[in-house]
Design a protein around this motif. Structure first.
Motif, mmCIF file in Angstrom:
data_model
loop_
_atom_site.group_PDB
_atom_site.id
_atom_site.type_symbol
_atom_site.label_atom_id
_atom_site.label_comp_id
_atom_site.label_asym_id
_atom_site.label_seq_id
_atom_site.Cartn_x
_atom_site.Cartn_y
_atom_site.Cartn_z
ATOM 1 N N SER A 149 -3.291 3.625 -2.304
ATOM 2 C CA SER A 149 -3.447 2.666 -3.483
ATOM 3 C C SER A 149 -2.643 1.460 -3.346
ATOM 4 C CB SER A 149 -3.052 3.427 -4.763
ATOM 5 O OG SER A 149 -3.487 4.438 -5.268
ATOM 6 N N GLN A 150 -3.064 0.159 -3.643
ATOM 7 C CA GLN A 150 -2.766 -0.997 -3.420
ATOM 8 C C GLN A 150 -2.223 -1.641 -4.770
ATOM 9 O OE1 GLN A 150 -5.499 -3.405 -0.996
ATOM 10 N NE2 GLN A 150 -5.405 -2.005 0.548
ATOM 11 N N ASN A 159 -7.070 -2.531 -11.765
ATOM 12 C CA ASN A 159 -8.237 -2.085 -11.680
ATOM 13 C C ASN A 159 -8.934 -3.130 -11.194
ATOM 14 O OD1 ASN A 159 -8.865 -3.579 -13.986
ATOM 15 N ND2 ASN A 159 -9.202 -1.876 -15.350
ATOM 16 N N ASN A 194 2.033 9.838 -2.364
ATOM 17 C CA ASN A 194 1.294 10.036 -3.749
ATOM 18 C C ASN A 194 2.402 9.857 -4.908
ATOM 19 O OD1 ASN A 194 -1.228 10.568 -2.667
ATOM 20 N ND2 ASN A 194 -0.511 12.786 -2.232
ATOM 21 N N GLN A 199 -1.465 7.269 -9.260
ATOM 22 C CA GLN A 199 -1.653 6.455 -7.894
ATOM 23 C C GLN A 199 -1.459 7.328 -6.592
ATOM 24 O OE1 GLN A 199 -2.804 3.085 -8.250
ATOM 25 N NE2 GLN A 199 -3.091 3.891 -10.133
ATOM 26 N N GLU A 255 0.835 -1.249 0.065
ATOM 27 C CA GLU A 255 0.165 0.092 0.065
ATOM 28 C C GLU A 255 0.919 1.325 -0.022
ATOM 29 O OE1 GLU A 255 -3.599 -0.036 2.539
ATOM 30 O OE2 GLU A 255 -2.575 1.589 3.350
ATOM 31 N N PHE A 283 -0.066 -2.072 -10.293
ATOM 32 C CA PHE A 283 -1.379 -1.524 -9.863
ATOM 33 C C PHE A 283 -2.533 -1.887 -10.762
ATOM 34 C CE2 PHE A 283 1.666 1.344 -7.951
ATOM 35 C CZ PHE A 283 1.275 1.196 -6.611
#
Length: 104
Positions: A25-26, A44, A15, A21, A11, A42
Motif C-alpha cells: 500500500s502506498q 483511494n 501489514n 492497509q 510503500e 492513504f
C-alpha cells in the motif's frame, strides 16, 4: 537511504490490518514527528483519505522523494527493505540473489 521527509510517497513493508492497509500500500507523509514517527495518509483513487496513522520508518520505504521530485531507484528500494531484515533474513536474500544471478 535518506531520511523520510514531508510529502514523500512511501510503500508499506508490513501489514497494518487495523487500518486495512497491507504490504505494498502506498501513502504520503503528511507530518513528521519529533519521536522519529511519520504520519502517513492513504487515499483511494478519488483522493479521499481512507486511512491515516503514525508509523516508524521500519514499517515503510520511501519510493518517491518530494525534495528531488524523483522516484527512488530499485537498488535503493531493495537496500531499504534489506536494512530492516534480521541477519538471517539478509543471508537468505543474498542466497536468493546468487540463485538469480546464476540463472541469467
Amino acid at each position: 537511504m535518506n531520511k523520510p521527509e514531508l510529502f514523500d510517497i512511501v510503500e508499506l513493508i508490513v501489514n497494518l490490518p487495523t487500518v486495512n492497509q497491507f504490504i505494498g500500500s502506498q501513502g504520503t507523509i503528511v507530518e513528521c514527528f519529533d519521536d522519529s514517527k511519520y504520519e502517513i495518509e492513504f487515499t483511494n483513487e478519488e483522493g479521499e483519505t481512507i486511512a491515516q496513522c503514525a508509523l516508524s520508518p521500519d514499517k515503510f520505504i520511501v519510493i518517491w522523494q518530494s525534495k528531488t521530485k524523483q522516484w527512488v531507484s530499485i537498488s535503493d528500494k531493495i537496500n531499504a527493505v534489506i536494512n530492516n531484515l534480521s541477519e538471517d533474513r539478509k543471508k537468505e536474500v543474498l542466497n536468493f540473489a546468487r540463485f538469480l544471478y546464476l540463472g541469467v
